[in-house]
Design a protein around this motif. Structure first.
Motif, short mmCIF file in Angstrom:
data_model
loop_
_atom_site.label_atom_id
_atom_site.label_comp_id
_atom_site.label_asym_id
_atom_site.label_seq_id
_atom_site.Cartn_x
_atom_site.Cartn_y
_atom_site.Cartn_z
N LEU A 229 22.61 -24.90 -13.49
CA LEU A 229 23.81 -25.09 -14.30
C LEU A 229 24.79 -25.86 -13.42
CD1 LEU A 229 24.91 -24.34 -17.13
CD2 LEU A 229 26.00 -22.35 -16.08
N TYR A 230 24.99 -27.16 -13.72
CA TYR A 230 25.74 -28.01 -12.81
C TYR A 230 26.43 -29.12 -13.59
CZ TYR A 230 21.52 -30.88 -13.29
OH TYR A 230 20.48 -31.61 -13.79
N PRO A 235 23.06 -38.03 -16.94
CA PRO A 235 23.08 -39.35 -17.59
C PRO A 235 24.46 -39.85 -17.96
CG PRO A 235 22.30 -37.64 -19.10
CD PRO A 235 22.38 -37.02 -17.74
N ARG A 236 25.43 -38.93 -18.08
CA ARG A 236 26.77 -39.37 -18.47
C ARG A 236 27.81 -39.09 -17.40
NH1 ARG A 236 24.62 -39.79 -23.72
NH2 ARG A 236 23.25 -37.99 -23.69
N THR A 237 27.37 -38.65 -16.21
CA THR A 237 28.31 -38.40 -15.12
C THR A 237 28.11 -39.35 -13.95
OG1 THR A 237 26.81 -36.74 -14.19
CG2 THR A 237 28.53 -35.96 -15.67
N GLU A 238 26.97 -40.02 -13.87
CA GLU A 238 26.71 -40.95 -12.79
C GLU A 238 26.28 -42.28 -13.39
OE1 GLU A 238 27.27 -40.38 -9.71
OE2 GLU A 238 27.61 -38.22 -9.77
N GLY A 249 25.72 -28.57 -8.18
CA GLY A 249 26.03 -27.15 -8.27
C GLY A 249 27.46 -26.84 -8.63
N THR A 250 28.33 -27.85 -8.77
CA THR A 250 29.71 -27.59 -9.15
C THR A 250 29.88 -27.75 -10.65
OG1 THR A 250 30.32 -29.90 -8.81
CG2 THR A 250 30.53 -28.42 -6.93
N THR A 251 31.03 -27.36 -11.17
CA THR A 251 31.26 -27.39 -12.62
C THR A 251 32.66 -27.89 -12.92
OG1 THR A 251 31.88 -25.05 -12.55
CG2 THR A 251 29.62 -25.56 -13.18
N SER A 252 33.04 -29.02 -12.32
CA SER A 252 34.40 -29.51 -12.50
C SER A 252 34.49 -30.80 -13.29
CB SER A 252 35.05 -29.74 -11.12
OG SER A 252 34.29 -30.69 -10.38
N SER A 253 33.35 -31.40 -13.65
CA SER A 253 33.41 -32.65 -14.39
C SER A 253 33.33 -32.39 -15.89
CB SER A 253 32.28 -33.60 -13.97
OG SER A 253 31.12 -33.37 -14.71
N ASP A 254 33.42 -33.47 -16.66
CA ASP A 254 33.44 -33.36 -18.12
C ASP A 254 32.10 -32.94 -18.69
OD1 ASP A 254 33.29 -35.71 -20.76
OD2 ASP A 254 34.29 -33.79 -20.83
N ARG A 255 30.99 -33.09 -17.97
CA ARG A 255 29.67 -32.78 -18.49
C ARG A 255 29.05 -31.59 -17.78
NH1 ARG A 255 29.66 -35.86 -23.05
NH2 ARG A 255 27.48 -35.25 -23.27
N LEU A 256 28.31 -30.81 -18.55
CA LEU A 256 27.62 -29.64 -18.03
C LEU A 256 26.13 -29.79 -18.33
CD1 LEU A 256 28.17 -26.86 -16.68
CD2 LEU A 256 28.25 -25.88 -18.98
N HIS A 257 25.28 -29.50 -17.35
CA HIS A 257 23.84 -29.66 -17.48
C HIS A 257 23.18 -28.30 -17.29
CE1 HIS A 257 25.58 -33.49 -16.13
NE2 HIS A 257 24.70 -34.03 -16.94
N LEU A 258 22.27 -27.97 -18.19
CA LEU A 258 21.68 -26.63 -18.22
C LEU A 258 20.15 -26.72 -18.20
CD1 LEU A 258 21.55 -23.53 -18.99
CD2 LEU A 258 21.59 -24.30 -21.37
N VAL A 259 19.54 -25.88 -17.40
CA VAL A 259 18.10 -25.66 -17.44
C VAL A 259 17.87 -24.16 -17.42
CG1 VAL A 259 15.85 -26.16 -16.40
CG2 VAL A 259 17.76 -27.76 -16.07
N ALA A 260 17.18 -23.64 -18.43
CA ALA A 260 16.89 -22.21 -18.52
C ALA A 260 15.44 -22.00 -18.91
CB ALA A 260 17.82 -21.54 -19.53
N ARG A 261 14.87 -20.90 -18.43
CA ARG A 261 13.46 -20.60 -18.72
C ARG A 261 13.38 -19.35 -19.59
NH1 ARG A 261 9.20 -22.55 -16.25
NH2 ARG A 261 10.28 -23.04 -14.30
N PHE A 262 12.56 -19.43 -20.64
CA PHE A 262 12.35 -18.29 -21.52
C PHE A 262 11.42 -17.29 -20.84
CE2 PHE A 262 9.85 -16.75 -25.40
CZ PHE A 262 10.68 -15.67 -25.60
#
Length: 266
Positions: A229-230, A235-238, A249-262
């Motif tokens: 979660l970072y 694709p839209r932050t760099e 690993g930070t969460t201060s920009s306009d976009r949030l990226h998530l990877v989760a496993r079921f």
């Protein structure tokens, strides 16, 4: 003034307004799928015009299915970006009768779950369509960014571009409904093609503003393990994003990226 969604109603116009010749979102998704060892079967929820689904299908060798609520988008996807299977479906109640190795939600598609019940229903649908150990991958606007940041809210924004000999101009205003935790958007379009009365459409839409810890809670409760979660890279932050970058690993920009496993079959 009429009400409508000019871009959804005209997918070719959407792709002209938001060009993505390098398919950065699809490449980011593929890099994430590979990094976490996902199998080949991918469900693209909110696939839109099908550009990303088709790239994953043809260039990454994935077996891709796409769903969207807009039939105009799906018709365009089948014609302009063939390969994946495309179906009309709502992210809160779709039932395809098959399972996948990964579900992806690009360009804030997940944030059309405006309420807690919407998000819970979507995660339930993900559980029903994922194999054990399957991945949920999403990139979206970051609710935490708006804590103290107003740069996206400071007045209307105007943008113009030419398409098929017509200049289209959008006037966009964003504001936050704090009680509903929504980022709301009003967009007015004008098209100047030399006719006495330019076409005008006003579009209203909104995204749920999810905070990182809130998102972790919903996912954990639904039986997912959050792997990443970072905020960047993505694709839209760099602007020069490429495969192989490690999350910051930070969460201060306009976009949030998530990877989760079921991980939980409840």
């Amino acid at each position: 003034m009429s009400t409508g969604n000019l871009l959804t109603d005209h997918p070719e116009l959407y792709e002209e307004r938001f060009p993505d010749p390098d398919r950065l979102a699809a490449r980011w998704a593929e890099d994430t799928l590979r990094r976490h060892g996902a199998g080949p079967r991918v469900l693209d929820v909110g696939c839109g015009t099908g550009r990303d689904a088709a790239w994953l299908h043809h260039h990454a060798g994935r077996r891709v299915t796409g769903i969207d609520t807009a039939e105009t988008m799906l018709a365009h996807a089948r014609r302009a970006h063939p390969g994946p299977d495309y179906h009309r479906g709502d992210m809160r109640d779709f039932d395809l009768g098959v399972t996948f190795d990964a579900v992806i939600c690009l360009d804030s598609a997940l944030l059309y779950c405006h309420t807690n019940d919407d998000l819970t229903a979507f995660l339930d649908r993900c559980r029903a369509h994922l194999t054990p150990g399957g991945l949920l991958i999403a990139e979206m606007r970051n609710g935490a960014f708006f804590l103290g940041n107003t740069e996206l809210l400071d007045g209307p924004r105007t943008a113009s571009f030419d398409w098929r000999g017509t200049t289209h101009t959008s006037h966009t205003t964003l504001w936050i409904d704090h009680g509903a935790q929504l980022l709301c958007r009003r967009r007015t379009w004008t098209a100047d093609d030399g006719t006495p009365s330019p076409d005008r459409q006003e579009q209203h839409s909104a995204w749920r503003l999810l905070f990182p810890q809130e998102l972790r809670y919903f996912l954990t409760t639904a039986g997912f393990e959050v792997l990443d979660l970072y905020d960047r890279p993505g694709p839209r932050t760099e602007p020069a994003w490429c495969e192989g970058n490690s999350p910051s690993g930070t969460t201060s920009s306009d976009r949030l990226h998530l990877v989760a496993r079921f991980v939980d079959g409840h």
